[in-house]
Design an enzyme around this catalytic site. Structure first.
Site, PDB file in Angstrom:
ATOM      1  N   ARG A  31     -22.275 -11.745  -3.087  1.00 56.96           N
ATOM      2  CA  ARG A  31     -21.495 -12.228  -2.062  1.00 56.96           C
ATOM      3  C   ARG A  31     -20.275 -13.451  -2.262  1.00 56.96           C
ATOM      4  NH1 ARG A  31     -22.962 -13.972   2.553  1.00 56.96           N
ATOM      5  NH2 ARG A  31     -25.230 -13.419   1.972  1.00 56.96           N
ATOM      6  N   TYR A  48       2.145  -1.873   6.246  1.00 57.80           N
ATOM      7  CA  TYR A  48       1.460  -0.566   5.727  1.00 57.80           C
ATOM      8  C   TYR A  48       1.151  -0.697   7.136  1.00 57.80           C
ATOM      9  CZ  TYR A  48      -2.840   1.255   4.212  1.00 57.80           C
ATOM     10  OH  TYR A  48      -3.729   2.368   3.273  1.00 57.80           O
ATOM     11  N   ASP A  93       2.255  -9.196   0.672  1.00 57.86           N
ATOM     12  CA  ASP A  93       1.533  -7.334   0.144  1.00 57.86           C
ATOM     13  C   ASP A  93       2.663  -7.721  -1.096  1.00 57.86           C
ATOM     14  OD1 ASP A  93       0.973  -5.363  -0.050  1.00 57.86           O
ATOM     15  OD2 ASP A  93       0.363  -4.853   1.297  1.00 57.86           O
ATOM     16  N   LYS A 143      -4.290   0.582  -5.533  1.00 55.69           N
ATOM     17  CA  LYS A 143      -2.664   0.925  -6.278  1.00 55.69           C
ATOM     18  C   LYS A 143      -1.970   0.823  -7.564  1.00 55.69           C
ATOM     19  CE  LYS A 143      -3.207   2.312  -2.008  1.00 55.69           C
ATOM     20  NZ  LYS A 143      -2.754   1.446  -1.070  1.00 55.69           N
TER      21      LYS A 143
HETATM   22  C1  LIG Z   1      -3.035   0.935   0.321  1.00 55.08           C
HETATM   23  C2  LIG Z   1      -1.846  -0.400   1.277  1.00 55.08           C
HETATM   24  C3  LIG Z   1      -2.758  -1.648   1.046  1.00 55.08           C
HETATM   25  C4  LIG Z   1      -5.062  -1.268   2.047  1.00 55.08           C
HETATM   26  O1  LIG Z   1      -5.161  -0.587   0.602  1.00 55.08           O
HETATM   27  P1  LIG Z   1      -6.283  -0.436   0.362  1.00 55.08           P
HETATM   28  O2  LIG Z   1      -7.083  -0.739  -0.460  1.00 55.08           O
HETATM   29  O3  LIG Z   1      -6.424   0.774   1.245  1.00 55.08           O
HETATM   30  O4  LIG Z   1      -7.427  -1.114   1.724  1.00 55.08           O
HETATM   31  C5  LIG Z   1      -1.935  -2.178   1.900  1.00 55.08           C
HETATM   32  N1  LIG Z   1      -0.659  -2.816   1.371  1.00 55.08           N
HETATM   33  C6  LIG Z   1      -0.016  -1.581   0.896  1.00 55.08           C
HETATM   34  C7  LIG Z   1       1.394  -2.262   1.040  1.00 55.08           C
HETATM   35  C8  LIG Z   1      -0.755  -0.749   0.640  1.00 55.08           C
HETATM   36  O5  LIG Z   1      -0.346   0.473  -0.189  1.00 55.08           O
END
Ligand SMILES: *Cc1c(COP(=O)(O)O)cnc(C)c1O
Length: 389
Positions: free
Chosen positions: A48, A102, A174, A199
């Site tokens: 952690r 998102y 992001d 992703k």
């Molecule tokens: C999937 C996604 C997230 C969130 O990620 P998780 O791993 O599902 O918590 C944030 N931003 C974008 C653009 C995403 O596609």
């Protein structure tokens, strides 16, 4: 002479790897310990605390991929997003956020921020002026996401980073949809890069993870909150994620290529009304995308011609699966109207440019001929059931 940094596939394959001194194995050994003997009074190793051998090794790879100094690995993309925002926003502060984010990120802001006394404004559009217009005396952070979901709109990264710098704000992006292969925002002056590693980094639809990359100073600030929130990733999954990233370079390049070819195919197709892909000359932000991306990514969206049923189209596809998630090596598709944006009213969807015939397409690495054949047969089925209003 300064040492030239390694190329992207070399970083993916090797940077940060741990050496197996005992057996000379080819890959990083996995250290699952949750208990480590004290090396000295300063180093307390604990999962952690984000400082186990595998976490530290993968963080080095993440930092190298995004041209940052340091990184942290989280248990999900949202753990990364929430910890990062809350590390820089305190009660009484204000954040300016891009209007097309998102869904999980919008929910975090709209459902949770009032509890913390944090104020927020969403921009009216993606123009840099729209970000600057929302800045107040108590603004501390600007947050963007480009390309965006589901219409693949493009935000000018450098312009927003410059605005943040001018007003003394922390800029965050992001960068999930682009992946580090296609876009490196730190090069344009962005302070903090966030990825849902679920992703493109994971890439095989079997890992939930997130990462934050920035300077040593900012990563330490995020860490101070992260260790209290407790959102680290298990070492076993860290190890799997390291393995996944070894092939990220070749995977994403194949996905870029498929997306470009399928975008061109769809653009010429009589049953398709419109294609949204930043790599097409017809995309309104094509030039901007070209100026800040190395590749245009593996995501695209398209609209079926009026009268063609998107739900039926999705059902008739065989090779291409319908799925909420994205960026795996397998091609997936979804209808935003029926899934991610189902809770909005038709007017709200229309305002966001999301029509009923819109499909969001995440390109995998299959042969493009097979993908095209699947789309053609599904369209033929849907044409047979055409309803003209
Ligand atoms: C999937 C996604 C997230 C969130 O990620 P998780 O791993 O599902 O918590 C944030 N931003 C974008 C653009 C995403 O596609």
């Amino acid at each position: 002479m300064t040492k030239k940094s390694p190329g992207i596939n070399t970083i993916c394959t090797h940077t940060g790897e741990l050496e197996d001194k005992q057996f000379k194995g080819a890959i990083s050994p996995l250290y699952m310990s949750t208990s480590y003997a004290f090396e000295d009074v300063d180093v307390k190793r604990y999962p952690r605390y984000f400082n186990t051998p595998n976490q530290v090794a993968l963080a080095k790879k993440m930092a190298a991929l995004e041209h940052g100094e340091a990184a942290l690995i989280f248990g999900s993309g949202m753990a990364a997003v929430s910890t990062c925002l809350l590390a820089f926003l305190h009660s009484g502060d204000h954040v300016v956020l891009q209007n097309t984010l998102y869904g999980g990120t919008s929910n975090l802001v709209v459902e949770e921020f009032a509890k913390f006394g944090i104020e927020y404004s969403f921009t009216n559009n993606l123009k840099p002026e729209s970000f600057e217009a929302e800045i107040k005396k108590n603004t501390k952070v600007i947050y963007i996401e480009t390309p965006s979901n589901p219409l693949l709109t493009i935000t000018d990264i450098k312009a927003v980073a410059d605005i943040a710098m001018k007003h003394g704000l922390v800029s965050m992006i992001d960068n999930t949809f682009a992946s580090p292969l296609n876009q490196n925002p730190i090069d344009f002056g962005i302070d903090i890069v966030i990825h849902s590693a679920t992703k493109y980094m994971g890439g095989h639809s079997d890992i939930l993870a997130g990462t934050v990359i920035s300077s040593e100073e900012y990563i330490d600030k995020v860490f101070q909150l992260a260790k209290n929130f407790g959102g680290s990733l298990s070492d076993y999954t860290v190890w799997l994620l390291e393995r996944s990233i070894k092939t990220m370079g070749i995977r994403v390049k194949a996905q870029n290529k498929n997306a470009k070819k399928i975008a061109r195919f769809l653009e010429r197709h009589a049953d398709i009304e419109k294609v949204y892909y930043p790599g097409l000359k017809s995309h309104p932000d094509h030039q901007l995308a070209k100026s800040q991306m190395h590749g245009f990514g593996g995501m695209l969206s398209f609209e079926l011609k009026e009268g063609l049923d998107a739900g039926l189209f999705q059902k008739k596809l065989n090779l291409i699966k319908s799925s909420m998630s994205l960026a795996g090596i397998e091609s997936t598709i979804l209808s935003p109207t029926l899934t991610s944006h189902a809770l909005l009213t038709p007017e709200e969807r229309e305002n966001q440019g999301i029509r009923d015939g819109l499909m969001r397409f995440s390109l995998g690495i299959e042969e493009k001929e097979d993908l095209i054949a699947d789309i053609e047969q599904a369209l033929a089925e849907v044409r047979g059931n055409e309803v003209r209003s």
